[in-house]
Write a protein that holds these residues in place. Sequence first.
Motif, mmCIF file in Angstrom:
data_model
loop_
_atom_site.group_PDB
_atom_site.id
_atom_site.type_symbol
_atom_site.label_atom_id
_atom_site.label_comp_id
_atom_site.label_asym_id
_atom_site.label_seq_id
_atom_site.Cartn_x
_atom_site.Cartn_y
_atom_site.Cartn_z
ATOM 1 N N SER A 1 -2.999 31.032 0.724
ATOM 2 C CA SER A 1 -2.067 30.641 -0.338
ATOM 3 C C SER A 1 -1.626 29.195 -0.170
ATOM 4 N N ALA A 2 -1.296 28.815 1.048
ATOM 5 C CA ALA A 2 -0.834 27.444 1.306
ATOM 6 C C ALA A 2 -1.936 26.431 1.044
ATOM 7 N N ARG A 3 -3.151 26.716 1.492
ATOM 8 C CA ARG A 3 -4.256 25.765 1.294
ATOM 9 C C ARG A 3 -4.618 25.647 -0.182
ATOM 10 N N LEU A 4 -4.650 26.762 -0.906
ATOM 11 C CA LEU A 4 -4.944 26.699 -2.344
ATOM 12 C C LEU A 4 -3.876 25.887 -3.065
ATOM 13 N N GLY B 1 -4.866 18.016 -7.006
ATOM 14 C CA GLY B 1 -5.814 17.798 -8.097
ATOM 15 C C GLY B 1 -7.263 18.005 -7.711
ATOM 16 N N VAL B 2 -7.507 18.724 -6.615
ATOM 17 C CA VAL B 2 -8.875 19.016 -6.178
ATOM 18 C C VAL B 2 -9.357 20.322 -6.811
ATOM 19 N N LEU B 3 -8.445 21.270 -6.931
ATOM 20 C CA LEU B 3 -8.707 22.527 -7.630
ATOM 21 C C LEU B 3 -7.708 22.663 -8.766
ATOM 22 N N GLU B 4 -8.085 23.450 -9.756
ATOM 23 C CA GLU B 4 -7.168 23.790 -10.844
ATOM 24 C C GLU B 4 -7.048 25.307 -10.889
ATOM 25 N N ARG B 5 -5.830 25.789 -10.995
ATOM 26 C CA ARG B 5 -5.611 27.232 -11.144
ATOM 27 C C ARG B 5 -5.653 27.545 -12.636
ATOM 28 N N VAL B 6 -6.511 28.475 -13.011
ATOM 29 C CA VAL B 6 -6.695 28.857 -14.405
ATOM 30 C C VAL B 6 -6.255 30.305 -14.553
ATOM 31 N N ASP B 7 -5.349 30.563 -15.495
ATOM 32 C CA ASP B 7 -4.851 31.909 -15.757
ATOM 33 C C ASP B 7 -5.500 32.431 -17.037
ATOM 34 N N PRO B 8 -5.422 33.701 -17.426
ATOM 35 C CA PRO B 8 -4.459 34.704 -17.010
ATOM 36 C C PRO B 8 -4.853 35.400 -15.707
ATOM 37 N N VAL B 9 -6.128 35.674 -15.487
ATOM 38 C CA VAL B 9 -6.530 36.201 -14.185
ATOM 39 C C VAL B 9 -6.717 34.976 -13.315
ATOM 40 N N PRO B 10 -5.872 34.782 -12.317
ATOM 41 C CA PRO B 10 -5.941 33.522 -11.571
ATOM 42 C C PRO B 10 -7.325 33.265 -10.975
ATOM 43 N N GLU B 11 -7.856 32.131 -11.332
ATOM 44 C CA GLU B 11 -9.097 31.628 -10.754
ATOM 45 C C GLU B 11 -8.862 30.188 -10.354
ATOM 46 N N TYR B 12 -9.608 29.749 -9.375
ATOM 47 C CA TYR B 12 -9.506 28.379 -8.889
ATOM 48 C C TYR B 12 -10.836 27.689 -9.154
ATOM 49 N N VAL B 13 -10.773 26.626 -9.961
ATOM 50 C CA VAL B 13 -11.984 25.903 -10.330
ATOM 51 C C VAL B 13 -11.869 24.456 -9.855
ATOM 52 N N GLU C 1 -16.778 27.406 -0.411
ATOM 53 C CA GLU C 1 -16.872 28.621 -1.207
ATOM 54 C C GLU C 1 -16.858 28.312 -2.705
ATOM 55 N N THR C 2 -16.010 27.369 -3.127
ATOM 56 C CA THR C 2 -15.967 27.034 -4.559
ATOM 57 C C THR C 2 -17.275 26.417 -5.010
ATOM 58 N N PHE C 3 -17.914 25.623 -4.144
ATOM 59 C CA PHE C 3 -19.200 25.028 -4.509
ATOM 60 C C PHE C 3 -20.259 26.104 -4.731
ATOM 61 N N PHE C 4 -20.110 27.236 -4.057
ATOM 62 C CA PHE C 4 -21.087 28.313 -4.177
ATOM 63 C C PHE C 4 -20.615 29.425 -5.113
ATOM 64 N N GLY C 5 -19.591 29.131 -5.936
ATOM 65 C CA GLY C 5 -19.237 30.025 -7.024
ATOM 66 C C GLY C 5 -18.026 30.915 -6.841
ATOM 67 N N VAL C 6 -17.362 30.871 -5.711
ATOM 68 C CA VAL C 6 -16.175 31.702 -5.517
ATOM 69 C C VAL C 6 -15.028 31.108 -6.326
ATOM 70 N N ARG C 7 -14.273 31.964 -7.020
ATOM 71 C CA ARG C 7 -13.186 31.503 -7.879
ATOM 72 C C ARG C 7 -11.872 32.243 -7.652
ATOM 73 N N ARG C 8 -11.926 33.460 -7.145
ATOM 74 C CA ARG C 8 -10.736 34.317 -7.090
ATOM 75 C C ARG C 8 -10.183 34.446 -5.676
ATOM 76 N N TYR C 9 -8.866 34.569 -5.638
ATOM 77 C CA TYR C 9 -8.132 34.657 -4.380
ATOM 78 C C TYR C 9 -8.725 35.718 -3.447
ATOM 79 N N GLY C 10 -8.954 36.908 -3.971
ATOM 80 C CA GLY C 10 -9.474 38.005 -3.152
ATOM 81 C C GLY C 10 -10.847 37.701 -2.576
#
Length: 150
Positions: A54-57, A64-76, A31-40
Amino acid sequence: MNDLGHRFTADSVGRALDLVGERWSLLILRETFFGVRRYGEFARNLSIPRPTLSARLKTLVDAGVLERVDPVPEYVLTRAGRDLFGAVVTLMQWGDRHLAGPDGPSILLRHKDCGEIAESYVACRHCGGEIATDRVTPEPGPAYVSEVDG
């Protein structure tokens, strides 16, 4: 052939599978490879139970495979995460070749450089030749420890 019995205790494949070898982690990466970033979006696209998501993220962020970026949590994806793209594409293409239904695969990847449908293969960075089971020989690497030495 060299004795590589140590590969069962010092194996990079095993270590990688410990991190990303279960279904949900690989699907999150897809999903991240195809542009998904947000938990929902992950929860909706994957129909994954929220505690599992939540556990997998958390595991992927901690590794160090994903980084959580705030303020609106996104996973990159980090560089380590982006480096997994080839492995996921290889699994996808294997599934397309051996498990797709009669109508074929549901997703194709178009290569931006040439405009054709992409078909990847594993190749030697030095000569460009294909890497296949009959074209490589396993040998001890820098972390090799023989049973005699160990």
